[in-house]
Design an enzyme around this catalytic site. Structure first.
Site, PDB file in Angstrom:
ATOM      1  N   SER A 141       0.841  -1.204   0.000  1.00 47.60           N
ATOM      2  CA  SER A 141       0.000   0.000   0.000  1.00 47.60           C
ATOM      3  C   SER A 141       0.872   1.248   0.000  1.00 47.60           C
ATOM      4  O   SER A 141       1.906   1.295   0.687  1.00 47.60           O
ATOM      5  CB  SER A 141      -0.880   0.004   1.253  1.00 47.60           C
ATOM      6  N   TYR A 154      -3.064  -0.147   9.856  1.00 49.63           N
ATOM      7  CA  TYR A 154      -3.093  -0.812   8.541  1.00 49.63           C
ATOM      8  C   TYR A 154      -1.740  -0.667   7.843  1.00 49.63           C
ATOM      9  O   TYR A 154      -1.171  -1.649   7.339  1.00 49.63           O
ATOM     10  CB  TYR A 154      -4.198  -0.208   7.686  1.00 49.63           C
TER      11      TYR A 154
HETATM   12  N1  LIG Z   1      -8.360  -0.294  -2.651  1.00 48.74           N
HETATM   13  C1  LIG Z   1      -7.361   0.422  -2.187  1.00 48.74           C
HETATM   14  O1  LIG Z   1      -7.457   1.672  -2.018  1.00 48.74           O
HETATM   15  C2  LIG Z   1      -6.045  -0.243  -1.889  1.00 48.74           C
HETATM   16  C3  LIG Z   1      -4.891   0.563  -1.830  1.00 48.74           C
HETATM   17  C4  LIG Z   1      -3.671  -0.041  -1.551  1.00 48.74           C
HETATM   18  C5  LIG Z   1      -3.599  -1.398  -1.362  1.00 48.74           C
HETATM   19  N2  LIG Z   1      -4.725  -2.161  -1.414  1.00 48.74           N
HETATM   20  C6  LIG Z   1      -4.596  -3.602  -1.189  1.00 48.74           C
HETATM   21  O2  LIG Z   1      -5.071  -4.291  -2.328  1.00 48.74           O
HETATM   22  C7  LIG Z   1      -5.488  -5.595  -1.959  1.00 48.74           C
HETATM   23  C8  LIG Z   1      -6.843  -5.904  -2.608  1.00 48.74           C
HETATM   24  O3  LIG Z   1      -7.814  -5.029  -2.099  1.00 48.74           O
HETATM   25  P1  LIG Z   1      -9.013  -4.445  -2.973  1.00 48.74           P
HETATM   26  O4  LIG Z   1      -8.803  -2.993  -3.065  1.00 48.74           O
HETATM   27  O5  LIG Z   1      -9.185  -5.232  -4.213  1.00 48.74           O
HETATM   28  O6  LIG Z   1     -10.234  -4.648  -1.962  1.00 48.74           O
HETATM   29  P2  LIG Z   1     -11.476  -5.662  -1.971  1.00 48.74           P
HETATM   30  O7  LIG Z   1     -12.276  -5.495  -3.214  1.00 48.74           O
HETATM   31  O8  LIG Z   1     -12.124  -5.482  -0.649  1.00 48.74           O
HETATM   32  O9  LIG Z   1     -10.788  -7.098  -2.069  1.00 48.74           O
HETATM   33  C9  LIG Z   1     -10.232  -7.758  -0.979  1.00 48.74           C
HETATM   34  C10 LIG Z   1     -10.146  -9.219  -1.346  1.00 48.74           C
HETATM   35  O10 LIG Z   1      -9.530  -9.918  -0.252  1.00 48.74           O
HETATM   36  C11 LIG Z   1     -10.280 -11.085  -0.015  1.00 48.74           C
HETATM   37  N3  LIG Z   1     -10.154 -11.515   1.381  1.00 48.74           N
HETATM   38  C12 LIG Z   1     -10.379 -10.796   2.501  1.00 48.74           C
HETATM   39  N4  LIG Z   1     -10.188 -11.572   3.587  1.00 48.74           N
HETATM   40  C13 LIG Z   1      -9.840 -12.798   3.133  1.00 48.74           C
HETATM   41  C14 LIG Z   1      -9.529 -14.032   3.751  1.00 48.74           C
HETATM   42  N5  LIG Z   1      -9.516 -14.171   5.095  1.00 48.74           N
HETATM   43  N6  LIG Z   1      -9.209 -15.098   2.968  1.00 48.74           N
HETATM   44  C15 LIG Z   1      -9.213 -14.986   1.621  1.00 48.74           C
HETATM   45  N7  LIG Z   1      -9.481 -13.848   0.974  1.00 48.74           N
HETATM   46  C16 LIG Z   1      -9.802 -12.770   1.720  1.00 48.74           C
HETATM   47  C17 LIG Z   1     -11.728 -10.706  -0.341  1.00 48.74           C
HETATM   48  O11 LIG Z   1     -12.473 -11.861  -0.709  1.00 48.74           O
HETATM   49  P3  LIG Z   1     -13.531 -12.621   0.245  1.00 48.74           P
HETATM   50  O12 LIG Z   1     -14.242 -11.571   1.048  1.00 48.74           O
HETATM   51  O13 LIG Z   1     -14.393 -13.333  -0.747  1.00 48.74           O
HETATM   52  O14 LIG Z   1     -12.699 -13.560   1.076  1.00 48.74           O
HETATM   53  C18 LIG Z   1     -11.524  -9.837  -1.569  1.00 48.74           C
HETATM   54  O15 LIG Z   1     -11.489 -10.631  -2.736  1.00 48.74           O
HETATM   55  C19 LIG Z   1      -5.500  -5.628  -0.430  1.00 48.74           C
HETATM   56  O16 LIG Z   1      -4.347  -6.307   0.040  1.00 48.74           O
HETATM   57  C20 LIG Z   1      -5.421  -4.159  -0.042  1.00 48.74           C
HETATM   58  O17 LIG Z   1      -4.809  -3.970   1.223  1.00 48.74           O
HETATM   59  C21 LIG Z   1      -5.948  -1.622  -1.694  1.00 48.74           C
END
Ligand SMILES: NC(=O)c1ccc[n+]([C@@H]2O[C@H](COP(=O)([O-])OP(=O)(O)OC[C@H]3O[C@@H](n4cnc5c(N)ncnc54)[C@H](OP(=O)(O)O)[C@@H]3O)[C@@H](O)[C@H]2O)c1
Length: 235
Positions: A141, A154
């Protein structure tokens, strides 16, 4: 210079593939010829992602469960005989000031954002070694690269992930396994709606698209470079 892995024909495991960045990685990797193993907890959503990507295997997985992680790796090897790429993308936010945070929430987010990627790395590396190498990408991140009030706990999880990634990269280079980081800024996904605790008003913030982050993930896999930072642009 570390070698990367060609996406076309590779066996690629991606966690958090049921939505957001993980789903975008799955779609783009499929379009570029990867053989996919998709992991997340929400089985129905995961199946609907897999249904659009013929040949992809959906394995309902809680990445914080040791038995689920073992079953995921076993399934990938049963199906494809090897694992070339792991993308540790599953994660969750926790957006509260440092002194207001509940330690149980911090523990849970460390389990998901740090210990689960570590467990997955431990599980896939023996498979990659026996296949002659591979690539691992950990999704970090932008909050680890600047001080953002309200995201300390976080950002601490992702900073821990950064350090594990950098050290694993040095340790696994002799095995021809490239361990890399992708560092996205705020990205247009459900992430901020499903925080473990707290809230973040990002409605008007510039955002990356999940597809831009997915492009960066595939680029580090193919180049083997240490990291790519993906910054949001004003649109
Ligand atoms: N969006 C942002 O602004 C942002 C910025 C920087 C970094 N990130 C990082 O990008 C990554 C993806 O996030 P996103 O933005 O795509 O958010 P998201 O749409 O909320 O996706 C998160 C994913 O993680 C999965 N997940 C959560 N807990 C889990 C568990 N215990 N076991 C297996 N899967 C799990 C969820 O699937 P299920 O609920 O189906 O398990 C979902 O597919 C994360 O690591 C986040 O920290 C996001």
């Amino acid at each position: 210079m570390m070698c990367g892995v060609k996406i076309d024909g590779s066996v690629l495991v991606v966690t958090g593939a049921s939505s957001g960045i993980g789903e975008a990685i799955a779609r783009l990797a499929y379009a570029r010829g990867a053989r996919l193993v998709l992991a997340a907890r929400r089985a129905a959503l995961l199946s609907s992602v897999a249904a659009l990507l013929p040949g992809a295997v959906a394995v309902p997985t809680d990445v914080t469960s040791a038995s689920d992680v073992a079953a995921l790796v076993r399934r990938a090897v049963e199906k494809f005989g090897r694992i070339d790429v792991l993308v540790n993308n599953a994660g969750q936010g926790l957006h509260l000031p440092v002194i207001d945070v509940d330690l149980d929430d911090v523990r849970a987010v460390f389990e998901l954002n740090v210990l689960a990627p570590l467990a997955l790395m431990k599980a896939v590396v023996p498979v990659m070694r026996s296949g002659g190498g591979g690539a691992i990408v950990n999704v970090s991140s932008g909050s680890t690269r600047r001080v953002v009030p309200g995201v300390g706990p976080y950002a601490a999880t992702k900073s821990a992930l950064n350090t594990l990634t950098e050290v694993a990269r040095a340790e696994l280079a002799p095995d021809n396994i490239a361990v890399s980081l992708v560092v996205p800024g705020i990205t247009k996904t459900a992430f901020h709606d499903v925080l473990r605790a707290g809230s973040a008003d990002v409605a008007h913030a510039p955002k990356c698209t999940p597809e831009e982050v997915a492009e960066a993930v595939l680029a580090v896999i193919e180049s083997g470079q240490a990291e790519i930072v993906v910054s949001p642009v004003h649109r």
